[in-house]
Write a protein that holds these residues in place. Structure first.
Motif, PDB file in Angstrom:
ATOM      1  N   ILE A 112      -6.879   8.301  -6.713  1.00  0.00           N
ATOM      2  CA  ILE A 112      -7.595   7.971  -5.919  1.00  0.00           C
ATOM      3  C   ILE A 112      -6.951   7.338  -4.775  1.00  0.00           C
ATOM      4  CG2 ILE A 112      -7.799   5.845  -7.054  1.00  0.00           C
ATOM      5  CD1 ILE A 112     -10.761   5.928  -6.499  1.00  0.00           C
ATOM      6  N   VAL A 113      -7.182   7.237  -3.622  1.00  0.00           N
ATOM      7  CA  VAL A 113      -6.724   6.746  -2.343  1.00  0.00           C
ATOM      8  C   VAL A 113      -7.463   5.869  -1.570  1.00  0.00           C
ATOM      9  CG1 VAL A 113      -6.763   8.737  -0.768  1.00  0.00           C
ATOM     10  CG2 VAL A 113      -4.788   7.092  -0.548  1.00  0.00           C
ATOM     11  N   LEU A 114      -7.258   4.927  -1.113  1.00  0.00           N
ATOM     12  CA  LEU A 114      -7.812   4.123   0.039  1.00  0.00           C
ATOM     13  C   LEU A 114      -7.228   3.991   1.272  1.00  0.00           C
ATOM     14  CD1 LEU A 114     -10.073   1.808   0.307  1.00  0.00           C
ATOM     15  CD2 LEU A 114      -8.700   0.105  -0.015  1.00  0.00           C
ATOM     16  N   VAL A 115      -8.124   4.578   2.275  1.00  0.00           N
ATOM     17  CA  VAL A 115      -7.832   4.689   3.560  1.00  0.00           C
ATOM     18  C   VAL A 115      -8.458   3.532   4.401  1.00  0.00           C
ATOM     19  CG1 VAL A 115      -7.864   6.089   5.508  1.00  0.00           C
ATOM     20  CG2 VAL A 115      -7.931   7.286   3.570  1.00  0.00           C
ATOM     21  N   GLY A 116      -7.634   2.680   5.186  1.00  0.00           N
ATOM     22  CA  GLY A 116      -8.080   1.640   5.913  1.00  0.00           C
ATOM     23  C   GLY A 116      -7.292   1.350   7.210  1.00  0.00           C
ATOM     24  N   ASP A 117      -7.667   0.601   8.076  1.00  0.00           N
ATOM     25  CA  ASP A 117      -6.873   0.097   9.297  1.00  0.00           C
ATOM     26  C   ASP A 117      -6.335  -1.251   9.135  1.00  0.00           C
ATOM     27  OD1 ASP A 117      -9.775  -0.771   9.320  1.00  0.00           O
ATOM     28  OD2 ASP A 117      -9.180  -1.493  11.341  1.00  0.00           O
ATOM     29  N   GLN A 118      -6.459  -1.837   8.022  1.00  0.00           N
ATOM     30  CA  GLN A 118      -5.991  -3.362   7.840  1.00  0.00           C
ATOM     31  C   GLN A 118      -5.029  -3.589   6.754  1.00  0.00           C
ATOM     32  OE1 GLN A 118      -8.905  -6.745   8.542  1.00  0.00           O
ATOM     33  NE2 GLN A 118     -10.443  -5.021   8.713  1.00  0.00           N
ATOM     34  N   LEU A 119      -4.029  -4.143   6.974  1.00  0.00           N
ATOM     35  CA  LEU A 119      -3.123  -4.657   5.949  1.00  0.00           C
ATOM     36  C   LEU A 119      -3.599  -5.735   5.004  1.00  0.00           C
ATOM     37  CD1 LEU A 119       0.225  -4.990   8.303  1.00  0.00           C
ATOM     38  CD2 LEU A 119      -0.605  -3.093   6.481  1.00  0.00           C
ATOM     39  N   LEU A 120      -4.407  -6.770   5.517  1.00  0.00           N
ATOM     40  CA  LEU A 120      -4.812  -7.603   4.901  1.00  0.00           C
ATOM     41  C   LEU A 120      -5.971  -7.734   3.725  1.00  0.00           C
ATOM     42  CD1 LEU A 120      -4.572 -10.730   7.520  1.00  0.00           C
ATOM     43  CD2 LEU A 120      -3.211 -10.483   5.693  1.00  0.00           C
ATOM     44  N   THR A 121      -6.651  -6.426   4.095  1.00  0.00           N
ATOM     45  CA  THR A 121      -7.830  -6.131   3.334  1.00  0.00           C
ATOM     46  C   THR A 121      -7.770  -4.798   2.691  1.00  0.00           C
ATOM     47  OG1 THR A 121      -8.961  -5.338   5.201  1.00  0.00           O
ATOM     48  CG2 THR A 121      -9.540  -7.649   4.560  1.00  0.00           C
ATOM     49  N   ASP A 122      -7.453  -3.795   3.367  1.00  0.00           N
ATOM     50  CA  ASP A 122      -7.410  -2.423   2.632  1.00  0.00           C
ATOM     51  C   ASP A 122      -6.272  -2.169   1.901  1.00  0.00           C
ATOM     52  OD1 ASP A 122     -10.050  -1.820   4.122  1.00  0.00           O
ATOM     53  OD2 ASP A 122      -8.903  -1.478   6.002  1.00  0.00           O
ATOM     54  N   VAL A 123      -5.040  -2.289   2.573  1.00  0.00           N
ATOM     55  CA  VAL A 123      -3.550  -2.146   1.911  1.00  0.00           C
ATOM     56  C   VAL A 123      -3.554  -3.075   0.710  1.00  0.00           C
ATOM     57  CG1 VAL A 123      -1.280  -2.100   2.172  1.00  0.00           C
ATOM     58  CG2 VAL A 123      -2.811  -1.006   3.749  1.00  0.00           C
ATOM     59  N   ALA A 124      -3.872  -4.179   0.911  1.00  0.00           N
ATOM     60  CA  ALA A 124      -3.831  -5.294  -0.159  1.00  0.00           C
ATOM     61  C   ALA A 124      -4.671  -4.965  -1.345  1.00  0.00           C
ATOM     62  CB  ALA A 124      -3.934  -6.708   0.405  1.00  0.00           C
ATOM     63  N   ALA A 125      -5.918  -4.609  -1.049  1.00  0.00           N
ATOM     64  CA  ALA A 125      -6.824  -4.015  -1.947  1.00  0.00           C
ATOM     65  C   ALA A 125      -6.204  -3.053  -2.849  1.00  0.00           C
ATOM     66  CB  ALA A 125      -8.073  -3.953  -1.580  1.00  0.00           C
ATOM     67  N   ALA A 126      -5.574  -1.900  -2.107  1.00  0.00           N
ATOM     68  CA  ALA A 126      -5.149  -0.966  -2.859  1.00  0.00           C
ATOM     69  C   ALA A 126      -4.088  -1.518  -3.723  1.00  0.00           C
ATOM     70  CB  ALA A 126      -4.732   0.213  -1.860  1.00  0.00           C
ATOM     71  N   ASN A 127      -2.976  -2.187  -3.222  1.00  0.00           N
ATOM     72  CA  ASN A 127      -1.861  -2.471  -4.081  1.00  0.00           C
ATOM     73  C   ASN A 127      -2.449  -3.497  -5.049  1.00  0.00           C
ATOM     74  OD1 ASN A 127       0.023  -1.155  -2.586  1.00  0.00           O
ATOM     75  ND2 ASN A 127       0.063  -2.678  -1.062  1.00  0.00           N
ATOM     76  N   ASN A 128      -3.409  -3.938  -4.839  1.00  0.00           N
ATOM     77  CA  ASN A 128      -3.850  -4.959  -6.098  1.00  0.00           C
ATOM     78  C   ASN A 128      -4.722  -4.120  -7.188  1.00  0.00           C
ATOM     79  OD1 ASN A 128      -3.476  -7.553  -5.054  1.00  0.00           O
ATOM     80  ND2 ASN A 128      -5.355  -7.739  -3.964  1.00  0.00           N
ATOM     81  N   ALA A 129      -5.327  -2.961  -6.815  1.00  0.00           N
ATOM     82  CA  ALA A 129      -5.922  -1.977  -7.952  1.00  0.00           C
ATOM     83  C   ALA A 129      -4.862  -0.965  -8.226  1.00  0.00           C
ATOM     84  CB  ALA A 129      -7.030  -1.366  -7.019  1.00  0.00           C
ATOM     85  N   HIS A 130      -3.654  -1.179  -7.869  1.00  0.00           N
ATOM     86  CA  HIS A 130      -2.394  -0.241  -8.341  1.00  0.00           C
ATOM     87  C   HIS A 130      -2.777   1.322  -7.857  1.00  0.00           C
ATOM     88  CE1 HIS A 130      -0.696  -3.808 -10.189  1.00  0.00           C
ATOM     89  NE2 HIS A 130      -1.854  -4.011 -10.876  1.00  0.00           N
ATOM     90  N   ILE A 131      -3.721   1.356  -6.810  1.00  0.00           N
ATOM     91  CA  ILE A 131      -3.650   2.880  -6.283  1.00  0.00           C
ATOM     92  C   ILE A 131      -2.888   3.104  -4.887  1.00  0.00           C
ATOM     93  CG2 ILE A 131      -6.025   2.788  -7.276  1.00  0.00           C
ATOM     94  CD1 ILE A 131      -7.020   2.656  -4.509  1.00  0.00           C
ATOM     95  N   LYS A 132      -2.871   4.290  -4.446  1.00  0.00           N
ATOM     96  CA  LYS A 132      -2.150   4.748  -3.116  1.00  0.00           C
ATOM     97  C   LYS A 132      -2.945   4.072  -2.091  1.00  0.00           C
ATOM     98  CE  LYS A 132      -0.613   8.697  -5.547  1.00  0.00           C
ATOM     99  NZ  LYS A 132      -1.346   9.779  -6.253  1.00  0.00           N
ATOM    100  N   SER A 133      -2.488   4.000  -0.927  1.00  0.00           N
ATOM    101  CA  SER A 133      -3.385   3.401   0.228  1.00  0.00           C
ATOM    102  C   SER A 133      -2.595   4.287   1.315  1.00  0.00           C
ATOM    103  CB  SER A 133      -2.789   2.036   0.644  1.00  0.00           C
ATOM    104  OG  SER A 133      -1.631   1.817   0.719  1.00  0.00           O
TER     105      SER A 133
END
Length: 177
Positions: A112-133
């Motif tokens: 699974i991957v999360l695509v987003g435009d924000q570091l503080l919400t999208d990328v951080a959430a992906a990293n918290n969930a141990h998924i690709k971003s």
């Protein structure tokens, strides 16, 4: 601490993501932020390019699921014409929305991957969930008032990430860039 905001990939736009790229990285489901990633925050109709991209992903059998911090009412209204599945009140950067999607689609974190435009919400959430971003450029340069606060903090964070080498200075056009 800074590595927590490091995206797996950086793309100019979500439209640069292709079924071939997705398959090459064993991704079975694309999670995407809504505002300024999939649609402009102030124009929920989407673009012809978005509709074509969604058709391409659908034809390839790759589900696209919106994971948004917005209310169910706001997301449903914005996505009416696009008819996309969504998870509202995702609580990003927490993992609530991502975990719901993983259960619904029966996928492992590596699929699974999360695509987003924000570091503080999208990328951080992906990293918290141990998924690709995938960090993408915002579709437009303006934001809703509540996102403007994050953008101010992200400017300082981006400078530090660039200095550490955790962000590229240019946007990619495929996952191989």
């Amino acid at each position: 601490m800074l590595a927590h905001f490091r995206p797996t990939w950086m793309l100019e736009s979500i439209y640069n993501l292709t079924p071939a790229d997705v398959r090459a990285h064993n991704i079975r489901v694309i999670l995407t932020d809504m505002d300024n990633t999939l649609i402009a925050w102030n124009n929920p109709n989407g673009t012809p390019q978005l509709r074509e991209w969604l058709k391409t992903m659908s034809a390839a059998g790759i589900p696209v699921v919106v994971v948004s911090n917005n209310s169910s009412k706001r997301v449903a209204r914005a996505l009416t014409d696009l008819k996309l599945p969504f998870i509202s009140r995702a609580l990003k950067p927490l993992t609530r929305g991502i975990n719901i999607a993983k259960k619904q689609y029966r996928v492992k974190s590596s699929e699974i991957v999360l695509v987003g435009d924000q570091l503080l919400t999208d990328v951080a959430a992906a990293n918290n969930a141990h998924i690709k971003s995938i960090l993408v450029k915002p579709l437009i340069e303006t934001d809703a008032w509540n996102t403007q606060i994050n953008r101010a903090m992200e400017k300082r964070l981006t400078k530090r990430l660039l200095k550490k080498g955790y962000l590229k200075r240019t946007w990619g056009h495929s996952l191989n860039d």
